[in-house]
Scaffold this motif. Structure first.
Motif, short mmCIF file in Angstrom:
data_model
loop_
_atom_site.label_atom_id
_atom_site.label_comp_id
_atom_site.label_asym_id
_atom_site.label_seq_id
_atom_site.Cartn_x
_atom_site.Cartn_y
_atom_site.Cartn_z
N SER A 18 0.81 -1.22 0.00
CA SER A 18 0.00 0.00 0.00
C SER A 18 0.85 1.27 0.00
N CYS A 19 2.16 1.13 -0.01
CA CYS A 19 3.06 2.29 -0.04
C CYS A 19 2.88 3.06 -1.34
N MET A 20 2.74 4.39 -1.24
CA MET A 20 2.57 5.22 -2.44
C MET A 20 3.85 5.98 -2.78
N HIS A 21 4.94 5.66 -2.10
CA HIS A 21 6.27 6.24 -2.37
C HIS A 21 6.29 7.76 -2.23
N CYS A 22 5.64 8.26 -1.20
CA CYS A 22 5.62 9.71 -1.00
C CYS A 22 6.95 10.22 -0.44
N GLY A 23 7.71 9.35 0.21
CA GLY A 23 9.01 9.74 0.74
C GLY A 23 8.98 10.32 2.14
N THR A 24 7.81 10.34 2.77
CA THR A 24 7.72 10.88 4.12
C THR A 24 8.63 10.12 5.07
N CYS A 25 8.70 8.81 4.90
CA CYS A 25 9.53 7.99 5.78
C CYS A 25 11.00 8.39 5.68
N THR A 26 11.49 8.49 4.47
CA THR A 26 12.89 8.84 4.26
C THR A 26 13.17 10.27 4.69
N GLY A 27 12.27 11.18 4.38
CA GLY A 27 12.46 12.59 4.73
C GLY A 27 12.44 12.85 6.22
N SER A 28 11.77 12.01 6.98
CA SER A 28 11.68 12.24 8.42
C SER A 28 12.63 11.36 9.23
N CYS A 29 13.42 10.56 8.56
CA CYS A 29 14.31 9.60 9.25
C CYS A 29 15.56 10.30 9.81
N PRO A 30 15.71 10.34 11.14
CA PRO A 30 16.90 10.95 11.71
C PRO A 30 18.19 10.22 11.32
N SER A 31 18.13 8.92 11.24
CA SER A 31 19.31 8.14 10.87
C SER A 31 19.68 8.37 9.41
N THR A 64 15.42 2.17 14.88
CA THR A 64 14.09 1.81 15.38
C THR A 64 13.48 2.91 16.26
N CYS A 65 13.60 4.15 15.80
CA CYS A 65 13.00 5.27 16.54
C CYS A 65 11.50 5.38 16.23
N TYR A 66 11.04 4.73 15.18
CA TYR A 66 9.64 4.68 14.76
C TYR A 66 9.11 6.00 14.19
N THR A 67 9.98 6.96 13.91
CA THR A 67 9.52 8.22 13.33
C THR A 67 8.84 7.99 11.99
N CYS A 68 9.45 7.17 11.14
CA CYS A 68 8.87 6.90 9.82
C CYS A 68 7.48 6.28 9.95
N GLN A 69 7.36 5.37 10.87
CA GLN A 69 6.10 4.67 11.07
C GLN A 69 5.02 5.62 11.58
#
Length: 161
Positions: A18-31, A64-69
């Motif tokens: 169901s991922c739409m590849h918006c990039g929110t996960c990557t953009g918000s990832c501190p690591s 595993t900070c869970y920010t992306c999630q």
């Protein structure tokens, strides 16, 4: 292998399709700001059944900070998916040498950072017990831990394949 990848994720309740590849996960990832971690690429590779995702070192850069999630607009449990991919990677024999060494240490002495004589001496100089209240202080607890790790086949997972 490729079907197994999606099957394992789906069995864990992780619908990466169901991922739409918006990039929110990557953009918000501190690591990801400081490493080569690109969660969107990992999820994309998993979606496309690319078995190479299991041997990708970036898989191990997630803290595993869970920010992306928490920020995923589709509610995809991304961190959980990464952890599931790691589990599958280990079962398939892909483990970073550093992680393998830590696993070996846990199997040997019950800790990722074993006590050496220098550390014991420093602890005594600080007025502390040379061996803290851990399995290293209690040999019977260490033996119980070793038995538990063997029962759950941790020793087999940590062994080089």
């Amino acid at each position: 292998m490729s079907e197994e990848l999606l099957k394992v994720l789906k069995a864990a309740g992780l619908d990466v399709l169901s991922c739409m590849h918006c990039g929110t996960c990557t953009g918000s990832c501190p690591s990801g700001r400081h490493t080569g971690l690109n969660t969107r690429r990992i999820i994309r590779d998993a979606r496309k059944n690319r078995a190479t995702v299991l041997s990708d070192d970036a898989l191990w850069l997630c803290t595993t900070c869970y920010t992306c999630q928490e920020r995923c607009p589709r509610g995809i449990p991304i961190t959980d998916a990464l952890l599931e991919l790691r589990r599958l990677a280990v079962r398939k024999g892909f483990m970073r040498p550093e992680h393998r060494r830590v696993s070996e240490l846990v199997l040997e002495c019950g800790h990722a950072v074993p006590l050496d004589e220098e550390t014991k001496k420093k602890r005594e100089e600080l007025g502390l017990d040379p061996i803290p209240e851990t399995v290293q202080k209690y040999p019977e607890a260490l033996e119980e831990l070793k038995a538990l790790l063997k029962t759950c086949k941790f020793d087999e997972l940590a062994a080089e394949k």
